[in-house]
Design a protein around this motif. Structure first.
Motif, mmCIF file in Angstrom:
data_model
loop_
_atom_site.group_PDB
_atom_site.id
_atom_site.type_symbol
_atom_site.label_atom_id
_atom_site.label_comp_id
_atom_site.label_asym_id
_atom_site.label_seq_id
_atom_site.Cartn_x
_atom_site.Cartn_y
_atom_site.Cartn_z
ATOM 1 N N GLU A 168 12.547 -56.765 -53.259
ATOM 2 C CA GLU A 168 11.902 -58.079 -53.275
ATOM 3 C C GLU A 168 10.831 -58.211 -52.207
ATOM 4 O O GLU A 168 10.012 -59.125 -52.251
ATOM 5 C CB GLU A 168 12.959 -59.170 -53.086
ATOM 6 N N PHE A 169 10.833 -57.310 -51.217
ATOM 7 C CA PHE A 169 9.812 -57.346 -50.170
ATOM 8 C C PHE A 169 9.608 -55.937 -49.629
ATOM 9 O O PHE A 169 10.438 -55.039 -49.831
ATOM 10 C CB PHE A 169 10.212 -58.297 -49.028
ATOM 11 N N TYR A 170 8.491 -55.758 -48.951
ATOM 12 C CA TYR A 170 8.177 -54.504 -48.276
ATOM 13 C C TYR A 170 8.291 -54.718 -46.772
ATOM 14 O O TYR A 170 7.816 -55.732 -46.244
ATOM 15 C CB TYR A 170 6.754 -54.042 -48.603
ATOM 16 N N VAL A 171 8.940 -53.787 -46.078
ATOM 17 C CA VAL A 171 8.913 -53.792 -44.619
ATOM 18 C C VAL A 171 7.557 -53.238 -44.195
ATOM 19 O O VAL A 171 7.184 -52.123 -44.572
ATOM 20 C CB VAL A 171 10.056 -52.945 -44.028
ATOM 21 N N ALA A 172 6.819 -54.023 -43.416
ATOM 22 C CA ALA A 172 5.453 -53.655 -43.042
ATOM 23 C C ALA A 172 5.338 -53.541 -41.528
ATOM 24 O O ALA A 172 5.850 -54.381 -40.787
ATOM 25 C CB ALA A 172 4.466 -54.697 -43.564
ATOM 26 N N LEU A 173 4.664 -52.480 -41.080
ATOM 27 C CA LEU A 173 4.421 -52.254 -39.653
ATOM 28 C C LEU A 173 2.917 -52.192 -39.415
ATOM 29 O O LEU A 173 2.176 -51.638 -40.231
ATOM 30 C CB LEU A 173 5.056 -50.944 -39.183
ATOM 31 N N LYS A 174 2.513 -52.752 -38.286
ATOM 32 C CA LYS A 174 1.108 -52.644 -37.905
ATOM 33 C C LYS A 174 0.927 -51.355 -37.113
ATOM 34 O O LYS A 174 1.660 -51.101 -36.149
ATOM 35 C CB LYS A 174 0.684 -53.843 -37.063
ATOM 36 N N PRO A 175 -0.027 -50.503 -37.492
ATOM 37 C CA PRO A 175 -0.198 -49.220 -36.783
ATOM 38 C C PRO A 175 -0.530 -49.455 -35.312
ATOM 39 O O PRO A 175 -1.255 -50.387 -34.963
ATOM 40 C CB PRO A 175 -1.377 -48.569 -37.524
ATOM 41 N N PRO A 176 0.004 -48.602 -34.418
ATOM 42 C CA PRO A 176 -0.358 -48.702 -32.996
ATOM 43 C C PRO A 176 -1.862 -48.532 -32.815
ATOM 44 O O PRO A 176 -2.531 -47.853 -33.594
ATOM 45 C CB PRO A 176 0.424 -47.555 -32.345
ATOM 46 N N LYS A 177 -2.384 -49.146 -31.764
ATOM 47 C CA LYS A 177 -3.821 -49.052 -31.509
ATOM 48 C C LYS A 177 -4.239 -47.639 -31.157
ATOM 49 O O LYS A 177 -5.330 -47.189 -31.518
ATOM 50 C CB LYS A 177 -4.208 -50.010 -30.382
ATOM 51 N N ASP A 178 -3.379 -46.925 -30.427
ATOM 52 C CA ASP A 178 -3.723 -45.580 -29.961
ATOM 53 C C ASP A 178 -2.818 -44.537 -30.599
ATOM 54 O O ASP A 178 -1.597 -44.716 -30.671
ATOM 55 C CB ASP A 178 -3.603 -45.492 -28.442
ATOM 56 N N PHE A 179 -3.436 -43.417 -31.041
ATOM 57 C CA PHE A 179 -2.658 -42.322 -31.610
ATOM 58 C C PHE A 179 -1.983 -41.532 -30.494
ATOM 59 O O PHE A 179 -0.866 -41.035 -30.656
ATOM 60 C CB PHE A 179 -3.566 -41.405 -32.429
#
Length: 268
Positions: A168-179
């Protein structure tokens, strides 16, 4: 040329006198213009895994009357797909980064249901299926294809597709600013639960693991064939944090220890 099965044979001489040959056959039939049309529709354009889906096949003669009594053969297949909820362009909603080095256990594309039927007096036929989708790990496309045959054995096909979401939903993460980050640096993790419509769902408990991934290589002797190298990934959870999502983006922090390659893996 007479209608029916035709045989083809070709020979190519070579410089040493030998001849290369190839043969095949084709079926030559009389052209017949279509006398009816076939339409296929899905009950919805998108489903959630576990839903019941229905697909309607309709046959109509070109002069307007419904095509009653025509025979129907249908197949339903599944295949991997991609999907990003609207408004989530700055978030990662798939598991590809984490799963790319792991053994693939997801279901391969292929047929999971087929059947036969007959058009009703109204010219339609309805097939249903339960979208159990075993081993589904991400969005998939379900394709319904139907072939209708009239009394003169003329066949015409139609198809339609629908998206099946894994939940019913997707777990979403924001990518870190730095690799690249320094040892001991605090990494803020921004998390959301996003419905396929793009709406952020509040109240979802999400756990985020900081996983350190390394690789082990095994050398296998194969006698006269030499050696074979096989490498597999080894994951170690070094830290976790948990949040409850809200209508925006929730956050928690993790801190990598030893140098290495790390991934963030969220589950909810």
């Amino acid at each position: 040329i007479k209608l029916g099965s035709l045989g083809l044979h070709a020979e190519v001489p070579s410089k040493d006198g030998a001849r290369g040959a190839a043969s095949g056959s084709v079926e030559l039939a009389e052209y017949r213009p279509a006398e009816f049309k076939v339409g296929v529709e899905s009950s919805k354009s998108a489903f959630i895994r576990g839903d019941k889906a229905s697909f309607t096949t309709r046959g109509d003669y070109l002069f307007g009357a419904p095509m009653s009594g025509g025979t129907v053969h249908y197949t339903i297949t599944r295949s991997r797909s991609s999907f990003s909820p609207p408004g989530s362009e700055d978030l990662v909603v798939d598991d590809e980064t984490f799963a790319r080095d792991l053994a693939d256990t997801s279901e391969r594309a292929g047929e999971f249901q087929n059947g036969d039927g007959e058009l009703t007096a109204k010219g339609d036929f309805v097939a249903t299926t339960a979208l159990a989708m075993p081993h589904q790990t991400g969005p998939e496309t379900v394709t319904f294809e139907s072939e209708v045959q009239d009394i003169s054995r003329q066949s015409i096909s139609g198809r339609t597709t629908a998206v099946v979401h894994p939940g019913e939903f997707y777990v979403a993460l924001k990518p870190p600013k730095d690799f690249f980050v320094t040892k001991g640096a605090v990494i803020p993790v921004q998390i959301a639960a996003v419905e396929p419509s793009g709406k952020k769902r509040a109240g979802v408990a999400v756990k985020v693991d900081l996983v350190r991934r390394s690789w082990q290589t095994v050398v296998e002797s194969r006698g006269d064939a030499g050696v074979h190298y096989e490498s597999k990934s080894v994951d170690t959870i070094v830290q976790s944090c948990s949040v409850t999502t809200n209508a925006m983006v929730a956050s928690c922090n993790v801190t990598p220890g030893d140098p290495g390659y790390y991934t963030l893996h969220g589950t909810g």
